[in-house]
Motif scaffolding. Structure first.
Motif, short mmCIF file in Angstrom:
data_model
loop_
_atom_site.label_atom_id
_atom_site.label_comp_id
_atom_site.label_asym_id
_atom_site.label_seq_id
_atom_site.Cartn_x
_atom_site.Cartn_y
_atom_site.Cartn_z
N ARG A 1 0.81 -1.23 0.00
CA ARG A 1 0.00 0.00 0.00
C ARG A 1 0.83 1.26 0.00
O ARG A 1 1.78 1.38 0.78
CB ARG A 1 -0.81 0.05 1.29
N GLY A 2 0.41 2.20 -0.83
CA GLY A 2 1.04 3.52 -0.79
C GLY A 2 2.31 3.62 -1.63
O GLY A 2 2.80 4.73 -1.86
N LYS A 3 2.85 2.48 -2.08
CA LYS A 3 4.09 2.54 -2.88
C LYS A 3 3.76 2.71 -4.36
O LYS A 3 2.75 2.21 -4.85
CB LYS A 3 4.88 1.24 -2.70
N LEU A 4 4.66 3.38 -5.07
CA LEU A 4 4.52 3.48 -6.53
C LEU A 4 5.18 2.23 -7.11
O LEU A 4 6.40 2.08 -7.06
CB LEU A 4 5.19 4.76 -7.05
N LEU A 5 4.36 1.34 -7.64
CA LEU A 5 4.85 0.04 -8.09
C LEU A 5 5.12 0.07 -9.59
O LEU A 5 4.24 0.43 -10.38
CB LEU A 5 3.81 -1.04 -7.78
N ASP A 6 6.32 -0.32 -9.99
CA ASP A 6 6.61 -0.35 -11.42
C ASP A 6 6.03 -1.63 -12.04
O ASP A 6 5.45 -2.47 -11.34
CB ASP A 6 8.12 -0.19 -11.67
N ALA A 7 6.20 -1.75 -13.34
CA ALA A 7 5.55 -2.85 -14.05
C ALA A 7 5.99 -4.21 -13.53
O ALA A 7 5.19 -5.15 -13.44
CB ALA A 7 5.84 -2.73 -15.55
N GLU A 8 7.26 -4.32 -13.19
CA GLU A 8 7.76 -5.60 -12.71
C GLU A 8 7.09 -5.96 -11.37
O GLU A 8 6.65 -7.10 -11.18
CB GLU A 8 9.27 -5.50 -12.52
N ALA A 9 7.02 -4.99 -10.48
CA ALA A 9 6.40 -5.24 -9.18
C ALA A 9 4.90 -5.52 -9.35
O ALA A 9 4.35 -6.44 -8.72
CB ALA A 9 6.61 -4.04 -8.26
N ALA A 10 4.24 -4.75 -10.20
CA ALA A 10 2.80 -4.94 -10.41
C ALA A 10 2.52 -6.32 -10.99
O ALA A 10 1.55 -6.99 -10.61
CB ALA A 10 2.26 -3.84 -11.33
N GLN A 11 3.39 -6.74 -11.89
CA GLN A 11 3.25 -8.06 -12.51
C GLN A 11 3.46 -9.16 -11.46
O GLN A 11 2.70 -10.11 -11.38
CB GLN A 11 4.28 -8.15 -13.65
N ARG A 12 4.49 -8.99 -10.66
CA ARG A 12 4.81 -9.98 -9.62
C ARG A 12 3.66 -10.10 -8.61
O ARG A 12 3.31 -11.18 -8.16
CB ARG A 12 6.11 -9.58 -8.92
N LEU A 13 3.05 -8.97 -8.29
CA LEU A 13 1.95 -8.99 -7.33
C LEU A 13 0.62 -9.43 -7.95
O LEU A 13 -0.39 -9.56 -7.26
CB LEU A 13 1.78 -7.59 -6.71
N GLY A 14 0.61 -9.62 -9.26
CA GLY A 14 -0.62 -10.06 -9.92
C GLY A 14 -1.62 -8.94 -10.13
O GLY A 14 -2.82 -9.17 -10.30
N LEU A 15 -1.14 -7.70 -10.17
CA LEU A 15 -2.05 -6.56 -10.30
C LEU A 15 -2.35 -6.22 -11.75
O LEU A 15 -3.34 -5.53 -12.03
CB LEU A 15 -1.46 -5.33 -9.60
N VAL A 16 -1.50 -6.65 -12.66
CA VAL A 16 -1.74 -6.41 -14.09
C VAL A 16 -1.64 -7.73 -14.83
O VAL A 16 -1.01 -8.68 -14.35
CB VAL A 16 -0.74 -5.38 -14.67
N THR A 17 -2.24 -7.77 -16.00
CA THR A 17 -2.27 -9.04 -16.75
C THR A 17 -0.95 -9.27 -17.47
O THR A 17 -0.32 -10.31 -17.32
CB THR A 17 -3.42 -9.03 -17.78
N PHE A 18 -0.59 -8.30 -18.28
CA PHE A 18 0.64 -8.45 -19.07
C PHE A 18 1.46 -7.17 -18.95
O PHE A 18 0.91 -6.07 -18.80
CB PHE A 18 0.31 -8.71 -20.54
N ALA A 19 2.77 -7.31 -19.03
CA ALA A 19 3.65 -6.14 -18.94
C ALA A 19 4.65 -6.18 -20.09
O ALA A 19 5.84 -6.43 -19.90
CB ALA A 19 4.35 -6.11 -17.59
N PRO A 20 4.18 -5.93 -21.31
CA PRO A 20 5.11 -5.96 -22.46
C PRO A 20 5.99 -4.71 -22.47
O PRO A 20 5.64 -3.68 -21.90
CB PRO A 20 4.17 -5.95 -23.67
N ASP A 21 7.13 -4.85 -23.11
CA ASP A 21 7.98 -3.66 -23.26
C ASP A 21 7.60 -2.94 -24.55
O ASP A 21 6.67 -3.36 -25.27
CB ASP A 21 9.46 -4.04 -23.21
N ASP A 22 8.32 -1.86 -24.81
CA ASP A 22 7.95 -1.01 -25.94
C ASP A 22 7.94 -1.76 -27.27
O ASP A 22 7.13 -1.46 -28.15
CB ASP A 22 8.93 0.18 -26.01
#
Lengths: 579, 579
Positions: free
Chosen positions: A477-498
């Motif tokens: 809670r309260g942290k700014l989570l980057d794509a890697e962290a969000a992906q690890r936590l299961g908060l986003v479905t996919f995290a493709p790069d550019d």
């Protein structure tokens, strides 16, 4: 993601009204508008007297949304219900001193005849289904008003409450029926029209009022309904009173319920000012939100903009901002945008959520709201967001959230990612763009403020398999989570790069537009709501699904079907096979 | 109630096959028969080896139920599933020593391609819907086998498990997928056919296996499915093993699950002898049950006959009676009769349950079953009745129980009254009939043995509003209750006397036949299942209702729809409006 000009040029020319329904809108309207205010009501009158409000239903027969029918006997179309929904919101925000509301008829001998049958008979399937969805949401909102804002609801029936009329009553805490030998409650949809009561009636009879199933079977197959003592014995109403005692009983009950109300002590509300909107062929501009249509690709992109100023200094300052307070303004705009797409833009296959702003600012707003969470206005704003997010959950379009640099999916806005069928979060930066990589952030709001219709938060529904995943997310809670962290936590479905981003997103959106819209509706209705069921979720799952099926069957809508033949003097002819 | 000769004469001449489907049954069949036995199986092989059984799916392409398609790639039609359902019952009754069962393919490189698409494309709506219902019940029966009879189920997938193939796997306790770079599990219905996986797939993915909703969204929109590690990570399977270790892993898991099984120690089962039945144009005669059709009135009357002898002297004597033991015989006959009406007699609007016999004798049987309730056979009989009664609940025909002098609605048979949409009990005697007035009786069986798909007993569902009513009924266990007492306790809907009986019953049945069959289906699906929801109830409520809607939409079944165009090389053309 980008929309090519080529696609735009290929898109068929569509007027806004094209998809609204099979019949034209009345009074030269080009779209269904969900914004109104009491001075413009044609069907409801809102009277506030101390801590008791009364909503009088007095339908203007000629004030129809579409051409081709009259709203006789206090029957309604979507236009009538838009006013009711507006009135309920105003009781929340403009009249915080009101503790009980009485719903009653402004006409003698009839409470409400329900949804207008000629309107239904001539409406497109898409309109009918979305009309029912909106009316259901309005009635759920009435229950939310009572259950969560402490504003008790009393329905006073002096006359006939048939079909949708009785379903409106079913949303109230207490139903008073006059005992005059003729006034009755009824759900005559099945015997009369070969459809179901579509606004929660069956579910509320079975699950809210717990009417015994054989009594319910009798009641729902009896055109004339049930009155007097039997209505009370069978739990269909809470009180029957003779005509001579009716006004007295209604007033007494309103006083009693108001006295017991848990609503706070605020004396003054805020004004829900009209939304500033501008419609163009390609979209809608609001203060904190924009909708852009790519009609060739059948996509609506909703971009939510973060706050442009820090939170106000105090609760009083928030009240002074009123409807301009960013969280409130954005919720109202998102609600309007979703409804506009649902009812006016049937061809949109997918809604893309984007955002722009500073996630830190949003966290500051969340903290502001939490610091004063018992203030009447912050509570109402949280409840409004809860209802708007439920509306998103129940929107039968594919939902996707794109989390890119410059976005602000934090706290309440992050709920849109969890409400989406999928989310894509860019890993790193877009080439040639120097904005810092995208982040998402969780706040307390993600862990309780916004239950879905299944009674669980979106994160709890998401992590149903493993509550430890919910705890792990909570710890961040309260942290700014980057794509890697969000992906690890299961908060986003996919995290493709550019390198992969454009293709992955494009393929997803093209796929969604290529699939059968109906099967997507069914798929999403099944996958979005894991876990427990509530009266509310049963209405949208079980009842609506069956009603939609029936609305599609020749026995209801065919040339010889009951809806088409209603009022012609000819009996319907049914295909007798049971399915 | 009586059926007039006049009505019979007016009825249109119907052959039994008339309503089966739009296409003819294969091999000269005149009806779909739900009775089979292992020696007649064309698609499954049941191999029993100690405490482990293996069911091999090896579909005979030419062994179709209807004409007009081949069952390629281990795809199935109702005929294939009837064999599976039969095999599961035989594991229960004929093989009580089996503790684990492995479901696998008898063909190389394909597990099962799901329901046959050409069969679906050519089937009537009524057949499709009832086909799905039966396959759902079979898979629920597999879960009941494991959950309540301690017989663990392992699905071993060595090849492709697509659509209904994967849905079969989802019913198992443990799914092993070979990791060979090509074998995958998939639910390709949406992208391929514009329909939903209709056999519980979406519900089991979301609610049983608790697959995260965005993963589920990806999985269910991906024609080729998911394989290997991702299938495991996403909870779609429980184990992936390389080809070289596959047989070893399957055998090991079967041994482990068998060792952990809670199934008892019985060594010898009983033989499920073929049901003695005789079909005539007007009905079906079984040993303890008769079905009479009044086709003019669109009524099927099922009369259940009480036992003709006292219960056996001991559990051993019960085993010796085997399939002739009255409670078992009657359950199997009722199941067959219900299925016959569902799939072969679509025009029947209402099923009337009657009974004849001595309620005291039934109570004696209930006591016998309760006295030995841990005996493997009494347990299996109770579970069978539970499943048959659930089948009744889920039968989309109006259900009514008529309780008259000479009837024996006690204990298990009284459940039919509680499963009915209404019940009528004669108050007093019929004029000119000297039989004593009718009674009903409750036994322990009414208070726990037979949960509905919502997890509650029928009486608990009935008395949801007031648990004290349930207690009041419980206090009257074992008593022969006359119409007045039954009415007071809320056990029957109406208790007219002889003067009103004929008219009340006639009007009810005429009404039911006059209403739209579709709206009755929707009404009953909503009113019969108050209270909580389970995975099972969600399958029949939410998933089936949406699937039925989709099955009715032009995007699936229209001339340009996906089902019609499948395999033609032409892409489907969709109405793009989202509803």
């Amino acid at each position: 993601m980008h929309y090519s000009t080529a696609q735009r040029v290929e898109a068929p020319a569509m007027t806004e009204a094209h998809h609204v329904a099979d019949r034209p809108l009345a009074d030269g309207r080009t779209r269904i508008d969900f914004q109104t205010e009491p001075s413009r009501y044609r069907h409801w009158k809102l009277k506030v007297d101390g801590d008791v409000a009364t909503l009088f239903l007095d339908v203007d027969e000629k004030g129809t949304l579409f051409e081709g029918y009259d709203l006789k006997l206090n029957s309604y179309d979507l236009g009538v219900d838009i006013e009711l929904a507006d009135a309920i919101e105003r009781l929340r925000f403009e009249h915080p001193q009101v503790r009980a509301v009485v719903l009653r008829s402004g006409k003698p001998r009839v409470f409400c005849a329900g949804a207008n049958i000629r309107m239904l008979a001539g409406a497109s399937h898409a309109h009918k289904v979305n009309f029912c969805k909106f009316t259901n949401e309005t009635r759920n909102g009435i229950e939310d008003l009572s259950g969560n804002s402490g504003l008790a609801t009393i329905c006073a029936i002096n006359g006939t409450a048939a079909g949708g009329g009785y379903e409106l009553a079913l949303a109230a805490d207490h139903i008073i029926l006059v005992d005059d030998g003729s006034s009755a409650v009824s759900l005559p949809e099945l015997p009369l029209l070969a459809v179901l009561p579509g606004t929660g009636g069956l579910t509320r009879v079975a699950d809210k009022r717990k009417v015994r199933r054989d009594h319910a079977d009798f009641f729902c197959t009896t055109e004339e309904g049930v009155k007097g003592k039997r209505a009370l014995d069978w739990r269909l109403v809470d009180e029957v009173v003779p005509s001579s005692k009716f006004e007295e009983a209604v007033a007494a009950r309103a006083r009693e319920f108001a006295a017991r109300s848990r609503r706070g002590d605020a004396k003054e509300g805020i004004k829900l000012a009209p939304l500033a909107r501008s419609f163009s062929p390609d979209g809608v501009e609001y203060g904190s939100l924009a909708v852009a249509f790519d009609r060739g690709a059948r996509i609506a992109t909703i971009t939510l903009r973060g706050p442009t100023a820090a939170p106000p200094a105090s609760a009083e300052a928030m009240v002074a901002l009123g409807a301009a307070f960013w969280p409130l303004a954005l919720a109202r705009e998102l609600d309007d945008a979703i409804l506009h797409i649902r009812l006016n833009e049937f061809d949109v296959a997918a809604i893309v959520f984007k955002s722009s702003g500073d996630p830190g600012e949003i966290i500051a707003y969340e903290q502001f709201l939490d610091a004063d969470k018992d203030h009447w206005l912050t509570r109402e704003i949280r409840h409004l967001w809860k209802r708007v997010l439920k509306r998103v959950d129940l929107t039968s379009r594919s939902l996707v959230t794109l989390i890119e640099p410059g976005s602000c999916f934090a706290g309440t806005l992050a709920e849109l990612a969890f409400a989406s069928d999928r989310s894509y979060m860019l890993l790193g930066r877009h080439e040639g763009d120097n904005k810092p990589p995208a982040t998402v952030a969780l706040t307390a709001a993600n862990f309780g403020a916004y239950p879905m219709s299944n009674g669980l938060t979106r994160l709890a529904s998401r992590f149903l398999a493993n509550p430890a995943d919910l705890e792990a997310a909570n710890a961040e809670r309260g942290k700014l989570l980057d794509a890697e962290a969000a992906q690890r936590l299961g908060l986003v479905t996919f995290a493709p790069d550019d390198i992969d981003w454009d293709d992955e997103v494009r393929v997803f959106l093209e796929e969604r537009a290529s699939f059968s819209p109906d099967s997507l509706t069914g798929l999403e209705a099944n996958l979005r709501f894991a876990g427990p069921e509530t009266t509310e979720s049963k209405i949208f799952a079980r009842l609506s699904a069956w009603q939609n099926w029936i609305f599609q069957r020749p026995n209801a809508i065919g040339e010889e079907g009951a809806l088409k033949r209603y009022g012609t003097g000819q009996k319907p002819a049914f295909d007798t096979r049971r399915v």
